[in-house]
Design a protein around this motif. Sequence first.
Motif, PDB file in Angstrom:
ATOM      1  N   TYR A 130     -53.594   6.108  15.091  1.00 17.19           N
ATOM      2  CA  TYR A 130     -53.926   5.603  16.420  1.00 17.19           C
ATOM      3  C   TYR A 130     -52.980   6.196  17.465  1.00 17.19           C
ATOM      4  O   TYR A 130     -51.882   6.656  17.156  1.00 17.19           O
ATOM      5  N   ASN A 133     -50.659   3.109  23.058  1.00 18.05           N
ATOM      6  CA  ASN A 133     -51.437   2.673  24.227  1.00 18.05           C
ATOM      7  C   ASN A 133     -50.633   2.922  25.498  1.00 18.05           C
ATOM      8  O   ASN A 133     -50.162   1.998  26.157  1.00 18.05           O
ATOM      9  N   ARG A 149     -58.095   6.861  20.332  1.00 18.97           N
ATOM     10  CA  ARG A 149     -58.244   5.748  19.387  1.00 18.97           C
ATOM     11  C   ARG A 149     -57.105   4.775  19.650  1.00 18.97           C
ATOM     12  O   ARG A 149     -55.984   4.985  19.187  1.00 18.97           O
ATOM     13  N   SER A 150     -57.382   3.748  20.411  1.00 15.68           N
ATOM     14  CA  SER A 150     -56.350   2.781  20.750  1.00 15.68           C
ATOM     15  C   SER A 150     -55.954   1.968  19.522  1.00 15.68           C
ATOM     16  O   SER A 150     -56.795   1.615  18.694  1.00 15.68           O
ATOM     17  N   ALA A 151     -54.670   1.693  19.420  1.00 13.58           N
ATOM     18  CA  ALA A 151     -54.183   0.872  18.312  1.00 13.58           C
ATOM     19  C   ALA A 151     -54.737  -0.538  18.442  1.00 13.58           C
ATOM     20  O   ALA A 151     -54.794  -1.094  19.540  1.00 13.58           O
TER      21      ALA A 151
END
Length: 324
Positions: A130, A133, A149-151
Amino acid sequence: MPTYDRLIRYGMITPNICLLCLKDSENQDHLFWNCERVKEIWVTFLGWFNFTQGMHANDIHSLLVKAWQYELSPLAGNFWKAGIITVIWAIWTQRNNCIFDNQKFEARRVIQTVKVAFKDIDVNFSKLGYMWNSWSDYLILRAVGVATRSAPPPEFVEVHWWPPVAPWIKVNTDGSAMEAPGNIAAGRVFHDNWNVVRGCFHFKGGSGYAFEAELLAIISAIQIANRCGWHKLWIEADSTYVVSLLNSRSSAVPWRFKASWNNILEMLEGFSLQVTHIFREGNKAADIMANQKRLEGWWPHEIEEIKAAVRLDMASHSHLRLKC
């Protein structure tokens, strides 16, 4: 790689000229880093990842050393390393096309090759980690043209400590090791069904490993319980290793604990025993006992250091643990 300077050293007769810039002799550092045509590629690529310090490298080796130390999120880091390898491979492929297919070297082709490789990786490999952000991470991934791909938000589990049912006694154990190996110590705290501390113990065990400290805590806890006549015993530990050993009555312990462990297994024939695991967050009092600076000893009451932890347990305080 068989650059011209190496071929000449191997005895081949060949002109030594960089076919990319047609100005300098070709060697590994020139071809992959110092050539003015290649610099265009690296400026673009390093700019995508905001790696400005990379442009101060003297040679390709120095660049790679700095690049592998660059801290990025798991997602951006995977594209970063794959991209560096792809740039080097694409430069070498373009160089060979100049030699064998009489093509003209174009930096934009190398950059396009890297972009296509990124797209293939993004589509075909799902477990790339990920992003952090953060705005900087978003800009990097947008620059290289791949999906962000946001955590996911962190998940927590609640950990509770529960008292035993009368007439059982509950002992929480913990072991600690300063290093691996290092000085080990063990702590235990005995409670009754009213959550009254019936005794606590701190013991130092010389040099060893953390799992040996956990084992030592269990051995001494059972010995104390036997001396005190507490034969309805609930043992709770944050080590899955010792919980598994006790539940299976396994004798697979380090040789220096063999005799004590076998004695414990025989002793347990006269016990009603329950053995459970608890996460460290709910084993605070025993953890404090294992890591305290007092001299080793037994106290038939709670000591000042564990009062706060015992009060939280008495109130059924919910401890939060980050879910793995």
